[in-house]
Design a protein around this motif. Structure first.
Motif, PDB file in Angstrom:
ATOM      1  N   VAL A  19       0.834  -1.201   0.000  1.00  0.00           N
ATOM      2  CA  VAL A  19       0.000   0.000   0.000  1.00  0.00           C
ATOM      3  C   VAL A  19       0.869   1.251   0.000  1.00  0.00           C
ATOM      4  O   VAL A  19       0.607   2.196  -0.760  1.00  0.00           O
ATOM      5  CB  VAL A  19      -0.972  -0.005   1.202  1.00  0.00           C
ATOM      6  N   LYS A  20       1.898   1.273   0.818  1.00  0.00           N
ATOM      7  CA  LYS A  20       2.773   2.450   0.881  1.00  0.00           C
ATOM      8  C   LYS A  20       3.455   2.680  -0.463  1.00  0.00           C
ATOM      9  O   LYS A  20       3.569   3.822  -0.921  1.00  0.00           O
ATOM     10  CB  LYS A  20       3.820   2.308   1.997  1.00  0.00           C
ATOM     11  N   MET A  22       2.362   1.718  -3.483  1.00  0.00           N
ATOM     12  CA  MET A  22       1.371   2.144  -4.470  1.00  0.00           C
ATOM     13  C   MET A  22       0.896   3.581  -4.230  1.00  0.00           C
ATOM     14  O   MET A  22       0.498   4.264  -5.174  1.00  0.00           O
ATOM     15  CB  MET A  22       0.175   1.193  -4.486  1.00  0.00           C
ATOM     16  N   CYS A  23       0.960   4.026  -2.991  1.00  0.00           N
ATOM     17  CA  CYS A  23       0.572   5.409  -2.666  1.00  0.00           C
ATOM     18  C   CYS A  23       1.733   6.382  -2.785  1.00  0.00           C
ATOM     19  O   CYS A  23       1.564   7.578  -2.564  1.00  0.00           O
ATOM     20  CB  CYS A  23      -0.017   5.461  -1.258  1.00  0.00           C
ATOM     21  N   ASP A  25       4.510   6.479  -0.944  1.00  0.00           N
ATOM     22  CA  ASP A  25       5.226   6.750   0.309  1.00  0.00           C
ATOM     23  C   ASP A  25       6.430   5.813   0.387  1.00  0.00           C
ATOM     24  O   ASP A  25       6.428   4.809   1.091  1.00  0.00           O
ATOM     25  CB  ASP A  25       4.294   6.554   1.506  1.00  0.00           C
ATOM     26  N   HIS A 140      -3.945  -2.672 -13.406  1.00  0.00           N
ATOM     27  CA  HIS A 140      -3.235  -1.894 -12.381  1.00  0.00           C
ATOM     28  C   HIS A 140      -1.729  -1.893 -12.649  1.00  0.00           C
ATOM     29  O   HIS A 140      -1.059  -0.892 -12.423  1.00  0.00           O
ATOM     30  CB  HIS A 140      -3.551  -2.439 -10.986  1.00  0.00           C
TER      31      HIS A 140
END
Length: 152
Positions: A19-20, A22-23, A25, A140
């Motif tokens: 998640v980090k 893909m975002c 971060d 994606h």
């Protein structure tokens, strides 16, 4: 019980890292990579279980994280380059047995590696990753490859 907790923590680190990344971060993604490596070091000899699909995705994301930080040419460039190279080795092996699932990921990792090395082959690898992801309906990952090409 200790193995179950260890596996739960490992799975959480994997998902948080995904998640980090893909975002965008990247620092948090790298932090969770290091935390998981520390967890592995502290659990030497302990059996770990988990879904294989997490291993595939984690290897892919770890390779992208590694090559991103290697391009930053920090003191730990060799560490991160090694993470990227290991991911490429695994992905190449998996792509030989199942190109449908892994060819676009391998091409993207190779593109990022060539970008690190300032090699013009990066562009053709980005384009190959985009094409493979589109043909294999990994929307994606096609988007991710477009995004990475844009930063190249």
């Amino acid at each position: 019980m200790k193995n179950k907790i260890t596996n739960l923590i490992r799975t959480l680190y994997q998902k948080i890292r995904y998640v980090k990344y893909m975002c965008g971060d990247m620092d948090a993604a790298a932090k969770h990579y290091d935390l998981q490596q520390e967890l592995y070091a502290n659990c030497a000899g302990q059996a770990t279980t988990g879904r294989t699909v997490f291993f595939f995705i984690t290897t892919f994301i770890d390779g992208l994280i590694g090559l991103y930080f290697a391009r930053k040419h920090r003191d730990d460039e060799a560490k991160w380059t090694g993470v990227g190279e290991t991911a490429i080795e695994h992905m190449a092996k998996w792509a030989k047995s199942c190109s449908w699932n892994f060819a676009n990921k391998l091409s993207l990792l190779q593109a990022e590696f060539f970008f690190l090395k300032d090699d013009e082959q990066a562009y053709s690898c980005y384009k190959a990753s985009i094409k493979q992801a589109r043909e294999h309906r990994f929307n994606h990952e096609e988007g991710l490859a477009h995004e990475k090409l844009a930063t190249y």
